[in-house]
Design a protein around this motif. Structure first.
Motif, short mmCIF file in Angstrom:
data_model
loop_
_atom_site.label_atom_id
_atom_site.label_comp_id
_atom_site.label_asym_id
_atom_site.label_seq_id
_atom_site.Cartn_x
_atom_site.Cartn_y
_atom_site.Cartn_z
N ALA A 201 0.83 -1.21 0.00
CA ALA A 201 0.00 0.00 0.00
C ALA A 201 0.86 1.26 0.00
O ALA A 201 0.58 2.23 -0.71
CB ALA A 201 -0.93 -0.01 1.22
N ALA A 212 -3.56 7.90 -0.19
CA ALA A 212 -3.76 7.05 0.99
C ALA A 212 -5.24 6.86 1.27
O ALA A 212 -5.70 5.75 1.62
CB ALA A 212 -3.06 7.68 2.20
N GLU A 213 -6.03 7.93 1.09
CA GLU A 213 -7.48 7.85 1.33
C GLU A 213 -8.14 6.86 0.37
O GLU A 213 -8.99 6.04 0.76
CB GLU A 213 -8.13 9.22 1.18
N ASP A 216 -7.21 3.24 1.24
CA ASP A 216 -8.02 2.78 2.37
C ASP A 216 -9.44 2.46 1.94
O ASP A 216 -10.03 1.46 2.38
CB ASP A 216 -8.03 3.83 3.48
N THR A 217 -10.00 3.30 1.08
CA THR A 217 -11.37 3.04 0.59
C THR A 217 -11.44 1.71 -0.15
O THR A 217 -12.35 0.90 0.08
CB THR A 217 -11.83 4.18 -0.33
N ARG A 220 -11.05 -1.29 2.33
CA ARG A 220 -12.24 -1.46 3.17
C ARG A 220 -13.42 -2.02 2.40
O ARG A 220 -14.20 -2.81 2.93
CB ARG A 220 -12.67 -0.10 3.77
N GLU A 317 -12.71 7.70 8.19
CA GLU A 317 -13.33 7.86 6.88
C GLU A 317 -13.80 9.29 6.67
O GLU A 317 -13.62 9.86 5.59
CB GLU A 317 -14.51 6.89 6.75
#
Length: 331
Positions: A201, A212-213, A216-217, A220, A317
């Motif tokens: 990642a 990075a956001e 993560d999305t 998840r 989030e």
């Protein structure tokens, strides 16, 4: 049934959480630290924390009463371990501190007492050097936060006895958690897998492929969404091991070394063991169970979606969404 007598040495965040679940499981738990004052202070913190958990519906209604009955602050490490049949060491992840603590524990404890370490990175064989009668010693690695994460790594070293491993399994069962016994290698299993994902990642972000956001999305909401229900081998078997083999071949066009096809996967595909569709793969799930498996999978994923809607977005989030919105506005 005789109440199990346990000691937890190290009353901080991890040790305190482990002490909570052991005490709620019915053990009589002595909490020890560098001084009785520190142990007592952390005991009061754990009781106050438990009251909050009860009010939030995270602990049973009688949790505080049970903790007051089963959890106590010992004057010293020696007092805590003197009568314990099981001792969990949970001091800071510094070899010198762990060695010094384990020497004190093994000198003061009963010779038949099993000693577990909550280390997440240090080889168990290295820690065992400080323990007299090291056959009674192993790793028993709870995850953060200990009250709520249901899996525990049990890590025997080469000299750990089978009886010691069985006691560790019983301790984990007492807490209502799930034990997985793994070999004593660097990173064990949990952190080896966790850091492999993080490493890839981080490279994706460093190379400017995604933020990075957004990483993560994706984690998840795609493959990470499956992981509460199925491990990587069950997921691969359901997808089809031949499909995994094709995907590895594709990945190798850009990353030949990083995504070399695992030998264990190649051997299964060559043998015609392609996962659930063939009735054999990494896991031996009969082909006639595949429809039941799909039905469970679909029900599980819908239930998870409903839970996430009920909980709403996490603060992490929300922060990511705010960051993305601000970034868009400033372009």
């Amino acid at each position: 049934m005789t109440q199990r007598t346990v000691a937890v040495v190290g009353s901080g965040y991890m040790g305190g959480g482990i002490a909570q679940v052991l005490a709620l499981g019915g053990a009589r738990v002595a909490l020890a630290d560098v001084s009785q004052e520190v142990a007592e202070k952390n005991l009061e913190r754990l009781l106050a924390e438990a009251e909050l958990f009860v009010s939030d519906g995270l602990f049973p209604e009688d949790a505080v009463r049970r903790l007051r009955e089963n959890l106590w602050a010992a004057p010293s490490i020696e007092d805590a371990v003197a009568d314990a049949s099981y001792i969990e060491e949970a001091v800071p992840e510094i070899l010198e501190i762990k060695h010094a603590t384990l020497r004190r524990i093994s000198d003061a404890a009963r010779q038949d007492a099993v000693i577990g370490s909550n280390t997440s990175t240090i080889l168990i064989a290295t820690l065992a050097e400080a323990v007299s009668n090291p056959g009674r010693f192993l790793g028993v690695h709870f995850s953060n936060p200990a009250p709520f994460i249901p899996g525990v790594e049990v890590i025997p070293h080469a000299g750990t006895t089978a009886a010691t491993v069985e006691t560790a399994r019983e301790i984990v069962a007492l807490t209502g958690k799930h034990a997985a016994v793994v070999k004593d290698v660097t990173g064990f299993v949990l952190n080896r897998l966790q850091y492999a994902l993080f490493h890839e990642a981080a490279q994706v972000v460093e190379e400017g492929i995604a933020s990075a956001e957004d990483v993560d999305t994706l984690v998840r909401t795609t493959f990470g969404f499956r992981l509460p229900f199925f491990g990587p081998f069950a997921i691969a078997d359901m997808a089809g091991l031949d499909v995994y083999s094709f995907c590895y071949a594709s990945l190798q066009t850009s990353f030949p070394e990083r995504f070399a096809t695992p030998g264990i996967l190649k051997d299964l595909v060559d043998a015609g063991k392609l996962g659930t569709k063939s009735g054999a793969g990494f896991l031996q799930i009969p082909a006639d169970k595949s429809q039941d498996l799909v039905a469970y999978r679909n029900k599980a994923y819908v239930a998870m979606s409903g839970l996430l809607k009920e909980l709403g977005p996490s603060p992490a989030e929300e922060a990511g969404l705010d960051t993305a919105h601000t970034s868009t506005e400033t372009r």
